[in-house]
Design an enzyme around this catalytic site. Structure first.
Site, PDB file in Angstrom:
ATOM      1  N   ASP A   1       0.814  -1.218   0.000  1.00  0.00           N
ATOM      2  CA  ASP A   1       0.000   0.000   0.000  1.00  0.00           C
ATOM      3  C   ASP A   1       0.847   1.268   0.000  1.00  0.00           C
ATOM      4  O   ASP A   1       0.449   2.293  -0.569  1.00  0.00           O
ATOM      5  CB  ASP A   1      -1.009   0.003   1.147  1.00  0.00           C
ATOM      6  CG  ASP A   1      -0.420  -0.299   2.512  1.00  0.00           C
ATOM      7  OD1 ASP A   1       0.821  -0.298   2.662  1.00  0.00           O
ATOM      8  OD2 ASP A   1      -1.203  -0.550   3.449  1.00  0.00           O
TER       9      ASP A   1
ATOM     10  N   ASN B   1      10.665   3.465   8.752  1.00  0.00           N
ATOM     11  CA  ASN B   1       9.395   3.116   9.385  1.00  0.00           C
ATOM     12  C   ASN B   1       9.302   3.778  10.757  1.00  0.00           C
ATOM     13  O   ASN B   1      10.208   3.650  11.574  1.00  0.00           O
ATOM     14  CB  ASN B   1       9.281   1.602   9.578  1.00  0.00           C
ATOM     15  CG  ASN B   1       8.720   0.909   8.367  1.00  0.00           C
ATOM     16  OD1 ASN B   1       8.810   1.415   7.262  1.00  0.00           O
ATOM     17  ND2 ASN B   1       8.155  -0.254   8.568  1.00  0.00           N
TER      18      ASN B   1
END
Length: 489
Positions: A238, A297
């Site tokens: 995504d 991240n």
């Protein structure tokens, strides 16, 4: 159909907390979105293991395609790293394990004894994260499911297989496994052999825009779709689809794909595999059109989501709009934590874990939910700043603007705080970036739109609502906190 009539494309967009089917109606000069179905994604603990309820997700996909009506094609994007195992007859060997499960505890440490971290990074360019597919496979070694498996499908590929009966491994998602060489776009065969991982479990690689098969007759019957309906390979991670939908007008931009996770970085033409990059825990994930998503991240809005869940269970204030309004009035930068701290990875009792992190750092503890929300958002803004500064330093790509896409684009306070922390203008939107990137890759494959990333991004700038945030002039307090012990230890 007249050439100017819009064509409809269905984006199956599965996130860590919910799934959606969104229909995009596209012409050469317009893009319209319609969310036709939304459904929860609720993991389940069984026998001490946290699983995805993958059959419930698939049911949601079928219900969404039924609501979509006639479409030109379907594309699927989901989160990364997790997978399902199939037997020789194609049947699923148990529900996929959730990346937040504890089964990989201690596995990265064992891998270090076999493959030193610099060697692992040089081979794959992927940041250290305990949930990477490589570690999951090593944790699963010797289990009946893995012993019986003939095929491994990453989550979007599993959904695509159930729709079409055709198996493949989409490249952008494969690049998150820590088993792919980002320089060649092929598997890191020598590394996998050294660790005893059987790469033949993965079906052949395919790229965004490639055909992934046609919807099977039983799926057509279940959804009311009319034959033929192709499934098109999109940026099935995504974040790959979201970054493809960044409405930038220059290559001097940073992006933050902000949802459950914040993925912050820059778009490059080649990976950065230096030792400094590894030490900074940056990852090189492949993107649409041969790009590299060079990013870090960060825990993201997971911190806030888990706080709201805890407060709701305890009967405390948990209305997000009211809490954000109060957080905007709370003392800025009073309490901060390291938003990249792995201590925040697991679910449950996030407010107390945030308070404990403040205590460990010797700082003040938030006094109420509003101050906890402000702590979360200040901490995320600081983490965004650090990631963007490090990405520029390590890659040599300097940026003039930050684009925030995904659900976090709706959080006005977070967007403004990110602009203030970074000292850069922020452009927020589109919020449905993953679905838009998914749909526009399909539209390009169908010939409805042409051109490369520049043309797609130009279309997004003129069709999507965007909001602009200007940084405050005085960054002294941000600089002071960013250099403090909590974030520099």
């Amino acid at each position: 159909m007249p050439p100017s009539a819009p064509r409809a494309f269905a984006a199956v967009d599965l996130g860590a907390s919910s799934g959606r089917v969104i229909v995009g109606r596209v012409t050469a000069g317009s893009v319209g979105l319609d969310e036709v179905h939304r459904f929860p994604n609720e993991p389940v603990h069984v026998g001490g293991t946290l699983h995805w309820d993958v059959l419930a997700l698939y049911r949601g996909v079928l219900e969404g395609l039924r609501a979509a009506g006639p479409v030109t094609s379907v594309g699927i994007d989901t989160w990364a790293v997790d997978y399902g195992l199939l037997a020789a007859d194609g049947s699923l060997l148990g529900n996929p394990v959730h990346y937040r499960d504890a089964r990989t505890e201690g596995v990265p440490e064992r891998v270090r004894q076999t493959v030193p971290p610099p060697e692992l990074y040089a081979a794959t360019g992927v940041q250290h994260a305990p949930f990477n597919t490589l570690y999951q496979l090593l944790a699963a070694r010797g289990t009946p499911q893995l012993e019986a498996a003939e095929r491994l499908l990453l989550m979007p590929d599993l959904m695509s297989y159930w729709l079409t009966g055709t198996a493949g491994t989409e490249l952008t998602n494969a690049s998150t496994t820590q088993l792919l060489d980002p320089r060649t776009g092929d598997w890191a065969h020598a590394l996998a052999a050294h660790l005893g991982i059987d790469l033949s479990l993965f079906p052949p690689l395919r790229r965004p825009g490639d055909p992934a098969g046609e919807v099977l007759p039983d799926v057509l019957a279940a959804t009311g779709l009319r034959h033929p309906v192709p499934v098109v390979t999109v940026g099935s991670h995504d974040t790959a689809s979201a970054v493809a939908a960044v409405p930038a007008d220059t290559d001097r931009f940073a992006y933050i794909s902000c949802g459950t996770w914040s993925l912050a970085g820059v778009e490059l033409d080649a990976p950065v595999l230096t030792e400094d990059s590894r030490a900074a825990n940056f990852t090189n994930e492949l993107g649409v059109d041969g790009t590299v998503r060079y990013l870090r991240n960060i825990m993201g809005l997971w911190l806030l989501q888990e706080c709201l869940r805890s407060w709701k269970a305890a009967g405390l204030e948990h209305d997000l709009a009211r809490l954000l309004a109060r957080a905007a009035q709370a003392p800025p930068l009073r309490s901060v934590v390291d938003a990249a701290d792995p201590a925040f990875l697991a679910p449950h009792d996030m407010p107390e874990r945030i308070a404990e992190a403040c205590r460990r750092a010797g700082g003040p503890v938030p006094r109420d939910p509003a101050e906890t929300v402000r702590c979360v958002l200040d901490s995320l803004a600081l983490a965004h700043r650090a990631a963007i500064e490090d990405a520029q330093r390590l890659s040599g790509r300097h940026v003039d603007v930050v684009h925030i896409v995904g659900g976090g684009a709706h959080n006005e306070l977070l967007c403004q705080l990110t602009a203030d922390a970074c000292g850069l203008p922020v452009v927020a939107g589109p919020a449905e970036a993953a679905a838009l990137g998914n749909i526009l890759v399909q539209a390009r494959a169908a010939g409805v739109i042409g051109g490369g990333r520049t043309a797609v991004r130009s279309l997004l700038r003129v069709t999507q609502p965007l909001r602009h945030y200007t940084p405050t002039a005085d960054r002294s307090r941000w600089n002071e906190v960013a250099a403090g012990p909590v974030l520099t230890r």
